[in-house]
Structure formats: structure tokens, C-alpha cells
Motif scaffolding. Sequence first.
Motif, PDB file in Angstrom:
ATOM      1  N   GLU A   1     -19.832  -9.922  18.951  1.00 49.53           N
ATOM      2  CA  GLU A   1     -18.893 -10.685  18.135  1.00 49.53           C
ATOM      3  C   GLU A   1     -17.440 -10.362  18.465  1.00 49.53           C
ATOM      4  OE1 GLU A   1     -19.841 -10.291  14.013  1.00 49.53           O
ATOM      5  OE2 GLU A   1     -21.694 -11.441  14.183  1.00 49.53           O
TER       6      GLU A   1
ATOM      7  N   SER B   1     -18.794   0.498  18.620  1.00 51.39           N
ATOM      8  CA  SER B   1     -18.959  -0.859  18.087  1.00 51.39           C
ATOM      9  C   SER B   1     -20.410  -1.315  17.999  1.00 51.39           C
ATOM     10  CB  SER B   1     -18.157  -1.901  18.900  1.00 51.39           C
ATOM     11  OG  SER B   1     -18.849  -2.329  20.063  1.00 51.39           O
ATOM     12  N   LEU B   2     -21.354  -0.527  18.495  1.00 48.39           N
ATOM     13  CA  LEU B   2     -22.765  -0.912  18.469  1.00 48.39           C
ATOM     14  C   LEU B   2     -23.477  -0.331  17.246  1.00 48.39           C
ATOM     15  CD1 LEU B   2     -23.586  -0.450  22.254  1.00 48.39           C
ATOM     16  CD2 LEU B   2     -23.424  -2.612  21.012  1.00 48.39           C
TER      17      LEU B   2
ATOM     18  N   ASN C   1     -23.710  -5.715  26.786  1.00 47.95           N
ATOM     19  CA  ASN C   1     -24.780  -5.981  25.824  1.00 47.95           C
ATOM     20  C   ASN C   1     -25.565  -7.233  26.247  1.00 47.95           C
ATOM     21  OD1 ASN C   1     -26.345  -6.604  23.527  1.00 47.95           O
ATOM     22  ND2 ASN C   1     -24.799  -5.759  22.151  1.00 47.95           N
TER      23      ASN C   1
ATOM     24  N   GLN D   1     -23.834   3.384  17.112  1.00 50.61           N
ATOM     25  CA  GLN D   1     -22.629   4.204  17.223  1.00 50.61           C
ATOM     26  C   GLN D   1     -22.773   5.484  16.413  1.00 50.61           C
ATOM     27  OE1 GLN D   1     -18.611   2.478  16.815  1.00 50.61           O
ATOM     28  NE2 GLN D   1     -18.233   4.039  15.256  1.00 50.61           N
TER      29      GLN D   1
ATOM     30  N   GLY E   1     -19.978   1.993  11.939  1.00 50.52           N
ATOM     31  CA  GLY E   1     -20.065   0.652  12.528  1.00 50.52           C
ATOM     32  C   GLY E   1     -21.254  -0.110  12.026  1.00 50.52           C
TER      33      GLY E   1
ATOM     34  N   ASP F   1     -20.255  -4.850  20.960  1.00 56.51           N
ATOM     35  CA  ASP F   1     -20.524  -5.811  19.893  1.00 56.51           C
ATOM     36  C   ASP F   1     -20.244  -7.222  20.409  1.00 56.51           C
ATOM     37  OD1 ASP F   1     -20.611  -7.435  17.666  1.00 56.51           O
ATOM     38  OD2 ASP F   1     -19.356  -6.143  16.412  1.00 56.51           O
TER      39      ASP F   1
END
Length: 264
Positions: free
Chosen positions: A20, A210-211, A43, A214, A264, A18
Motif C-alpha cells: 500500500e 512496514s511488513l 513483496n 516487522q 506495524g 507494504d
Amino acid sequence: MNEFPHGRCTLVGAGPGDPELLTLKAVKAIQAATVLFVDDLVNDAILAHARPGARIVHVGKRGGCKSTPQAFIEKLMITAVREGETVVRLKGGDPFIFGRGGEEVEHLREAGIECTVVNGITAGLAAVTALGVPLTHRDHAQGVVFVTGHARTGVDAHDPTDWRGLAATAHNARLTLVIYMGVAGAAHIEHELLQGLPGSTPVAVIQHASLPQQRHIATTLEQMSGAMAQARMASPAVIVVGDVLQGLQAAGVPIDAQRQRGAG
């Protein structure tokens, strides 16, 4: 970032996926880089922070896939610094948790290059957080162990992981086990852990932590490898073993090998 006579180098943890979850320090390092050597699991959205004109070199390393040799990556980094580049080695998760960052820092220092390291959130932490449970809880676990399920191979290989001893220690000391790169060896790991942990011990396997894609399964140790095969769990995935996962029930995720759902 420490200066070399011509350039400088920073190892940056890109986190579990992720974008963020990047730290501010990681973003600043990426923005300053003139060349980035990027691992396969980073990513692509993270590369949006790179400055215009920065050179991006993909040096993927994934188990079971064609990989750029580690020695060649290190040679590229050293050469770039000596040519005056501001180098960022962008690595998935945290550079110093199963990321071979320690090896890279050692080789850079041998070449006379001091390297700064920027930590990233490791997948083992992000994975259980995405499920709404902790790695430690005073009612269930007094500590946590990060361990690789993919031991070093070749002429300089170390002794294999003592899963039976680790299981006994985890049971007696109330530890959560977080296993990286354990998908391929899941059946062996399950068999060995069962020598020291009850078959009813909760297990969660989290893929692409976290993607948006997920997915996970919640099961028990005695059913782990079968549940993983049935759900077709694949790398990259983290296996978490321990009583802290009893909290999955409170979070609305049953300990049931037959069920899986996105998170997620």
C-alpha cells in the motif's frame, strides 16, 4: 517513460515492503510492463499489479545469499529493451538509495537507452515512521545521514566508511544516522561510533520495516550489538542512531535493550 527505438525501460521503487506504500506512478509503470526484473526483497503482493501475461524474472540480490550478478542483470535489461519489451526493473525501497540504480542507469545510457526512474519510499524512512518518531526534529536533529554498513569490496573497493568522523559530525551537527545493511558489522560500527558519540545515544534496529512481521529493539549505542545478538536481529534491518529516538519513550517504547515488540 522514454522511448528506445524498440522498447523502453523504467526503474521502479517498490518501497519497503507494504504494497500500500507504492506510488500511483509505480503502479502504472508495473501495469504497463511486458517484462519485470524483480529484486529479492520486493513483496510478491506488488506483482499482482502486473498485467496478465507479463514475464516476471526474479533477479535476487541479498547480502550473504546467492545473487544474480549485476552485470548479468544489466545485460538482461538491455537485451529486453532491444527486443521491443516494455521493461520495469522493480527494486526494493528507492532505486537511487543503495539500490544500485545509479549503476544500472549508467550502463543503460552507455547502451543508448534512456531510462525513467520512479521513486519509492526507502526503508530508512518507513522504519522510523512505523515506530512513531521522525528522522528530524528541531529539538533533536538538524539533519539525517543515510549510510551503508556494507562497503564495496573487491579490486575496485573504496576506502572504508570513516565511522569515527561520521560520529563526530553527527554529534556536533545534531544529525540522525540511518544505517543500511549494518547487521553483520554491528559490533565494529558500534565500537567506531562510540569514539564520537555518547554511549547513551538512543538506537533503534528495525527488521522487515512496514511488513506484518516487522520487529524492532530500542536500546543505546553502547549496548547495540549485544542487544541485536540477544534479540537475534537479522537482515533486512535498518539501524537508526540519534536523539530523535528519545521520542520512543513518548510513544510508549522504552529505550531498553531487554525488550522488543512487534510494530506495524
